[in-house]
Design a protein around this motif. Sequence first.
Motif, PDB file in Angstrom:
ATOM      1  N   ALA A 236       0.834  -1.205   0.000  1.00 10.59           N
ATOM      2  CA  ALA A 236       0.000   0.000   0.000  1.00 10.59           C
ATOM      3  C   ALA A 236       0.868   1.254   0.000  1.00 10.59           C
ATOM      4  O   ALA A 236       0.630   2.204  -0.765  1.00 10.59           O
ATOM      5  CB  ALA A 236      -0.920  -0.001   1.217  1.00 10.59           C
ATOM      6  N   ALA A 237       1.892   1.263   0.830  1.00 13.95           N
ATOM      7  CA  ALA A 237       2.765   2.448   0.917  1.00 13.95           C
ATOM      8  C   ALA A 237       3.549   2.648  -0.378  1.00 13.95           C
ATOM      9  O   ALA A 237       3.705   3.772  -0.855  1.00 13.95           O
ATOM     10  CB  ALA A 237       3.716   2.290   2.096  1.00 13.95           C
ATOM     11  N   ARG A 238       4.045   1.560  -0.964  1.00 17.48           N
ATOM     12  CA  ARG A 238       4.846   1.667  -2.181  1.00 17.48           C
ATOM     13  C   ARG A 238       4.051   2.276  -3.327  1.00 17.48           C
ATOM     14  O   ARG A 238       4.565   3.096  -4.092  1.00 17.48           O
ATOM     15  CB  ARG A 238       5.359   0.278  -2.563  1.00 17.48           C
ATOM     16  CG  ARG A 238       6.403   0.293  -3.674  1.00 17.48           C
ATOM     17  CD  ARG A 238       7.112  -1.032  -3.788  1.00 17.48           C
ATOM     18  NE  ARG A 238       6.252  -2.091  -4.317  1.00 17.48           N
ATOM     19  CZ  ARG A 238       5.790  -3.124  -3.610  1.00 17.48           C
ATOM     20  NH1 ARG A 238       6.065  -3.240  -2.321  1.00 17.48           N
ATOM     21  NH2 ARG A 238       5.025  -4.045  -4.183  1.00 17.48           N
ATOM     22  N   PHE A 239       2.754   1.894  -3.416  1.00 13.71           N
ATOM     23  CA  PHE A 239       1.914   2.429  -4.486  1.00 13.71           C
ATOM     24  C   PHE A 239       1.227   3.745  -4.097  1.00 13.71           C
ATOM     25  O   PHE A 239       0.506   4.324  -4.915  1.00 13.71           O
ATOM     26  CB  PHE A 239       0.854   1.399  -4.887  1.00 13.71           C
ATOM     27  CG  PHE A 239       1.395   0.261  -5.710  1.00 13.71           C
ATOM     28  CD1 PHE A 239       1.765   0.453  -7.033  1.00 13.71           C
ATOM     29  CD2 PHE A 239       1.542  -1.004  -5.155  1.00 13.71           C
ATOM     30  CE1 PHE A 239       2.259  -0.595  -7.796  1.00 13.71           C
ATOM     31  CE2 PHE A 239       2.039  -2.060  -5.910  1.00 13.71           C
ATOM     32  CZ  PHE A 239       2.403  -1.856  -7.233  1.00 13.71           C
ATOM     33  N   GLY A 240       1.423   4.190  -2.869  1.00 13.49           N
ATOM     34  CA  GLY A 240       0.777   5.423  -2.432  1.00 13.49           C
ATOM     35  C   GLY A 240      -0.729   5.284  -2.348  1.00 13.49           C
ATOM     36  O   GLY A 240      -1.482   6.214  -2.669  1.00 13.49           O
TER      37      GLY A 240
ATOM     38  N   LEU B 209       0.387  -2.389  12.884  1.00 11.71           N
ATOM     39  CA  LEU B 209       0.538  -2.466  11.433  1.00 11.71           C
ATOM     40  C   LEU B 209       0.288  -1.097  10.799  1.00 11.71           C
ATOM     41  O   LEU B 209       0.931  -0.743   9.802  1.00 11.71           O
ATOM     42  CB  LEU B 209      -0.428  -3.511  10.872  1.00 11.71           C
ATOM     43  CG  LEU B 209      -0.092  -4.076   9.493  1.00 11.71           C
ATOM     44  CD1 LEU B 209       1.292  -4.703   9.470  1.00 11.71           C
ATOM     45  CD2 LEU B 209      -1.152  -5.098   9.081  1.00 11.71           C
ATOM     46  N   GLU B 210      -0.619  -0.333  11.359  1.00 11.21           N
ATOM     47  CA  GLU B 210      -0.845   1.031  10.885  1.00 11.21           C
ATOM     48  C   GLU B 210       0.420   1.871  11.068  1.00 11.21           C
ATOM     49  O   GLU B 210       0.809   2.641  10.178  1.00 11.21           O
ATOM     50  CB  GLU B 210      -2.010   1.670  11.643  1.00 11.21           C
ATOM     51  CG  GLU B 210      -2.295   3.102  11.199  1.00 11.21           C
ATOM     52  CD  GLU B 210      -3.468   3.717  11.961  1.00 11.21           C
ATOM     53  OE1 GLU B 210      -4.188   4.520  11.351  1.00 11.21           O
ATOM     54  OE2 GLU B 210      -3.648   3.393  13.146  1.00 11.21           O
ATOM     55  N   THR B 211       1.082   1.709  12.203  1.00 10.47           N
ATOM     56  CA  THR B 211       2.347   2.427  12.444  1.00 10.47           C
ATOM     57  C   THR B 211       3.397   2.026  11.415  1.00 10.47           C
ATOM     58  O   THR B 211       4.114   2.876  10.860  1.00 10.47           O
ATOM     59  CB  THR B 211       2.858   2.117  13.867  1.00 10.47           C
ATOM     60  OG1 THR B 211       1.889   2.565  14.818  1.00 10.47           O
ATOM     61  CG2 THR B 211       4.189   2.817  14.132  1.00 10.47           C
TER      62      THR B 211
ATOM     63  N   LEU C 224       5.397   4.768   4.339  1.00  9.17           N
ATOM     64  CA  LEU C 224       5.055   5.956   3.542  1.00  9.17           C
ATOM     65  C   LEU C 224       6.214   6.939   3.529  1.00  9.17           C
ATOM     66  O   LEU C 224       6.569   7.486   2.479  1.00  9.17           O
ATOM     67  CB  LEU C 224       3.804   6.639   4.105  1.00  9.17           C
ATOM     68  CG  LEU C 224       2.452   5.955   3.905  1.00  9.17           C
ATOM     69  CD1 LEU C 224       1.368   6.714   4.670  1.00  9.17           C
ATOM     70  CD2 LEU C 224       2.078   5.871   2.426  1.00  9.17           C
ATOM     71  N   VAL C 225       6.802   7.157   4.672  1.00 13.81           N
ATOM     72  CA  VAL C 225       7.954   8.065   4.768  1.00 13.81           C
ATOM     73  C   VAL C 225       9.118   7.503   3.965  1.00 13.81           C
ATOM     74  O   VAL C 225       9.794   8.218   3.202  1.00 13.81           O
ATOM     75  CB  VAL C 225       8.357   8.269   6.247  1.00 13.81           C
ATOM     76  CG1 VAL C 225       9.650   9.089   6.335  1.00 13.81           C
ATOM     77  CG2 VAL C 225       7.232   8.960   7.026  1.00 13.81           C
TER      78      VAL C 225
END
Length: 326
Positions: A184-188, A200-202, A208-209
Amino acid sequence: MSGTPVSVVRFNLVDPAGTPASLSERYRAAVSMAAYADQQGVATVQTEEHHGVANNWLPSPFTFAGAVLGATRNIAVTVSAIIGPLHDPLRLAEDIAVLDLIGGGRLVTVAGIGYRPEEYAQFDVEWARRGKLQDELIETLLRAWTGEEFTFRGRRVRVTPRPFTQPHPLLLVGGSSRAAARRAARFGLPFFPSAHLPELETYYKERLVEYGTEGWTMMPAESTPLLHISEAPDRTWAEHGTHFLHEARTYASWQSGRIRSAVKSAATSVEQLRAEGVYRVLTPDQCLEQGLDNLVLHPLAGGMPVDEGWRSLRLFCENVLPRLTG
């Protein structure tokens, strides 16, 4: 409880004893229920995907979503979740684009990878490749929805029409693993944990950073029970508790130690299920007293008779919903 709770009506169309006639009645009733819920101001219809299940679990959520979008005007339809690697990426891009145009942006898709190897076997998809296939699916959807030509599996392709929602229809990555959070983070893209998993949210926010992307989390609350509204809960449990238990036991049979789900029951009897609180039969007053951020009504749970489902939905819309917003 913070603000007005979000109201959700969930359908998976399970019917263990279903015949073609009874299943047709159930499907048509669900679309009518969605139209009624829309008129009453319910926020979201939620549906899902499973294949080859003996109890007739809905296998085709986008077909159902199309029927609901066509019968409604305001309600969102959330497919939560699709089993991404089982879908042809180009066809899925087309289907979601068309549904997004029909619904004017009301379709929400959560892309998971599933947890039942037998579903992969049914479609001759390699279980071991599910992570790579999910990456390909998401990348393809995001490129396809630009309307521009791109290279897919070594050939030049173009997907039309472009969807209504820009830059693309709402797509979330679902799951309960670090791999899903990283994806999810890699694809934004927003992240939809399958259970209340703050650690997991953390981890997702940290990724994301790391990737320099932006996103947000839609995470179930610590307690997200499935609700049925009744003027006489004791009687409803006595008459219909086996429907809730059937669904709870089906879920339990699919969940290994690695699977994290907001719907997780260890009950083996109706009495245990009632005490556990994953499924709750409540009066309208009791429902309001729960103090829940999300009210997830499940009117046709586990093969619930259609008339009983309608009773629950009408009680919710007439005696709960107006008191939430008014």
